[in-house]
Enzyme design. Structure first.
Site, PDB file in Angstrom:
ATOM      1  N   ASP A  54     -55.201  17.830 -17.241  1.00  0.00           N
ATOM      2  CA  ASP A  54     -54.039  17.758 -16.360  1.00  0.00           C
ATOM      3  C   ASP A  54     -53.476  19.163 -16.156  1.00  0.00           C
ATOM      4  OD1 ASP A  54     -52.945  18.148 -18.910  1.00  0.00           O
ATOM      5  OD2 ASP A  54     -52.594  16.013 -19.140  1.00  0.00           O
ATOM      6  N   ASP A  56     -50.126  21.505 -15.822  1.00  0.00           N
ATOM      7  CA  ASP A  56     -48.682  21.589 -16.063  1.00  0.00           C
ATOM      8  C   ASP A  56     -48.147  22.875 -15.444  1.00  0.00           C
ATOM      9  OD1 ASP A  56     -48.776  19.277 -17.552  1.00  0.00           O
ATOM     10  OD2 ASP A  56     -49.184  20.337 -19.424  1.00  0.00           O
ATOM     11  N   ASP A 149     -47.318  26.222 -29.135  1.00  0.00           N
ATOM     12  CA  ASP A 149     -47.886  26.082 -30.479  1.00  0.00           C
ATOM     13  C   ASP A 149     -48.914  27.158 -30.846  1.00  0.00           C
ATOM     14  OD1 ASP A 149     -49.578  24.899 -28.627  1.00  0.00           O
ATOM     15  OD2 ASP A 149     -49.710  22.957 -29.642  1.00  0.00           O
TER      16      ASP A 149
END
Ligand code: ATP
Ligand code: MG
Length: 441
Positions: A54, A56, A149
């Protein structure tokens, strides 16, 4: 801090590989005067020459401002406000740059319409375990990169000039093929323990090494996994099952101690009780999950979990059955319930899925007996029949017991089974466990 910038001529990311809808969103935001970047996993995947799952988008427009740019947009999220721009068959998630106060919680869900923009500016809540439960502080692109992260997950692709922007050393780490936690890994894992299994998933799926400190902190912090949301854990484990890299991932789960924390009961059985045949069966199950991904087949959630757990379920069920007070089928039910109870301290397996795991495992014996035609037809009409047959075929292969005639006959029968779409969900009311009548003396 000045980011490292790779100009278009120095990298491989081409607009040909970016979804049309994502490009529409990026261009519209950019034309409206906002920064518009692709961000996160999609940039990482494009840089690695992989097709992203996907796309983003990160921007300096606030969610309300994003909403004004698109008619097909809704705002979601309680933990963090996000804009979803809706297209046919695709949603492009647009997030306002965020400050790195703490771990981002990506599973922002909810349908509240935020209306007080000012209140969104500083809104961070950390609970007593140090886990961030709300995080709504907006920031700069640099801050946004640092709150992510891993370095390879913090790259931006700028639609204004097609460059890659790197604040955190992600480009170097991509070259070196390492997963590297941004900031102090112990703190980052405490903020959001799910990051530990994300590190393992990216290492396994992308074929990267986990950098030493990032790895060591998993060993020291893995007990923090107890604080992760159990519903989120269920979803994260599913991502592994569907990743195509379960075989290397399972090895990492074992090596890091994550297996013990995530699958209590199972891990003890695996280490101390499982026979070589059971270990072999399980190993083949991991390979099967990976094969499905290679062939673009998405198993149902219940089949994926069942395949992973079957040798353990059978072992628990056999112990229960040996006590002699439950029927074969009820011993299965007791086993699945017992395992679900133990796992529920870590992973919330939804009731409807647990029920189907029971159906799949307990129905396997029905494949062995085709004498009663009525029974055969009833079985064919069960909503779980197709998955049960997949499990039966796999079991035949994994246990070296070919069952060719039976498999051929049932596969032929499959043509008579109703298509999956015609099955109604069976209500999952708790069933009464009938005790076996004890022999009278
Ligand atoms: P996948 O290919 O599995 O979708 P991804 O990296 O895109 O991998 P997402 O869960 O879609 O993972 O998250 C998108 C991005 O959001 C990540 O790349 C990362 O930058 C950021 N992110 C996600 N989860 C976290 C987290 N727990 N802590 C910090 N940043 C996170
Ligand atoms: Mg993603």
């Amino acid at each position: 801090m000045e980011p490292k910038i790779l100009q278009r001529s120095d990298h491989c990311v081409s607009r040909k590989n970016i979804s049309k809808n994502a490009l529409t969103v990026l261009y519209r935001l950019n034309e409206s005067g906002y920064k518009a970047y692709l961000a996160g996993g999609c940039v990482r995947d494009l840089m690695l020459g992989r097709q992203p799952k996907d796309f983003d988008v990160a921007t300096d427009a606030s969610p309300q401002e994003v909403k004004k740019c698109f008619r097909n947009c809704r705002l979601i999220g309680r933990r963090f406000r996000l804009a979803h721009v809706m297209f046919r068959g695709e949603i492009i998630e647009v997030a306002t740059f965020r400050a790195p106060t703490s771990g981002t919680l990506p599973d922002a869900e909810g349908d509240e319409e935020p209306n007080n923009e000012e209140n969104e500016k500083r809104d961070v809540v950390i609970n007593e375990d140090g886990v961030v439960v709300r995080d709504n502080e907006y920031g700069t692109p640099e801050e946004d990169a640092f709150r992510r992260d891993f370095t390879v997950n913090a790259l931006f692709y700028d639609i204004a000039d097609f460059s890659i922007i790197d604040y955190v050393g992600g480009l170097d780490d991509l070259d070196k093929k390492v997963i590297h936690c941004i900031g102090d890994p112990e703190i980052r894992y405490k903020e959001d323990p799910v990051r530990m299994i994300r590190a393992v998933r990216f290492a396994a799926t992308l074929g990267l090494e986990i950098e030493q400190n990032t790895y060591d902190a998993i060993l020291s912090q893995c007990s923090q996994m107890l604080h992760a949301s159990h519903a989120r854990m269920y979803e994260e484990i599913l991502k592994f099952f569907y990743s195509g890299a379960m075989e290397p991932a399972f090895k990492l789960w074992k090596d890091t101690g994550l297996l013990d924390v995530m699958f209590p009961g199972f891990s003890t059985w695996y280490r101390e009780q499982a026979t070589p045949e059971e270990i072999h069966w399980h190993h083949m199950a991991l390979q099967q999950l990976d094969k499905w991904k290679t062939h673009n087949i998405k198993a149902s959630q219940e089949l994926a979990y069942t395949l992973f757990l079957t040798p353990y379920i059978r072992s628990v069920r056999n112990e229960i059955f040996a006590r002699g007070d439950l029927s074969p089928r009820n011993a299965y039910m007791e086993a699945v319930e017992q395992i679900q109870r133990v796992l529920s301290a870590r992973i919330l397996i939804p009731k409807r899925i647990a029920f189907k795991i029971f159906d799949l495992t307990s129905s396997q014996d029905r494949f062995l007996d085709r004498k009663n035609e009525q029974r055969t037809i009833r079985f064919l009409h069960r909503s779980y029949f197709r998955d049960a047959l997949v499990l039966f075929k796999f079991d035949a292969l994994a246990s070296g017991n070919p069952q060719s005639d039976l498999i051929e006959a049932w596969t032929e029968d499959l043509k008579k089974a109703p298509p999956p779409s015609e099955h109604k969900e069976r209500p999952h009311k708790p069933r009464r466990k009938r005790r076996r009548r004890r022999p009278q003396h």
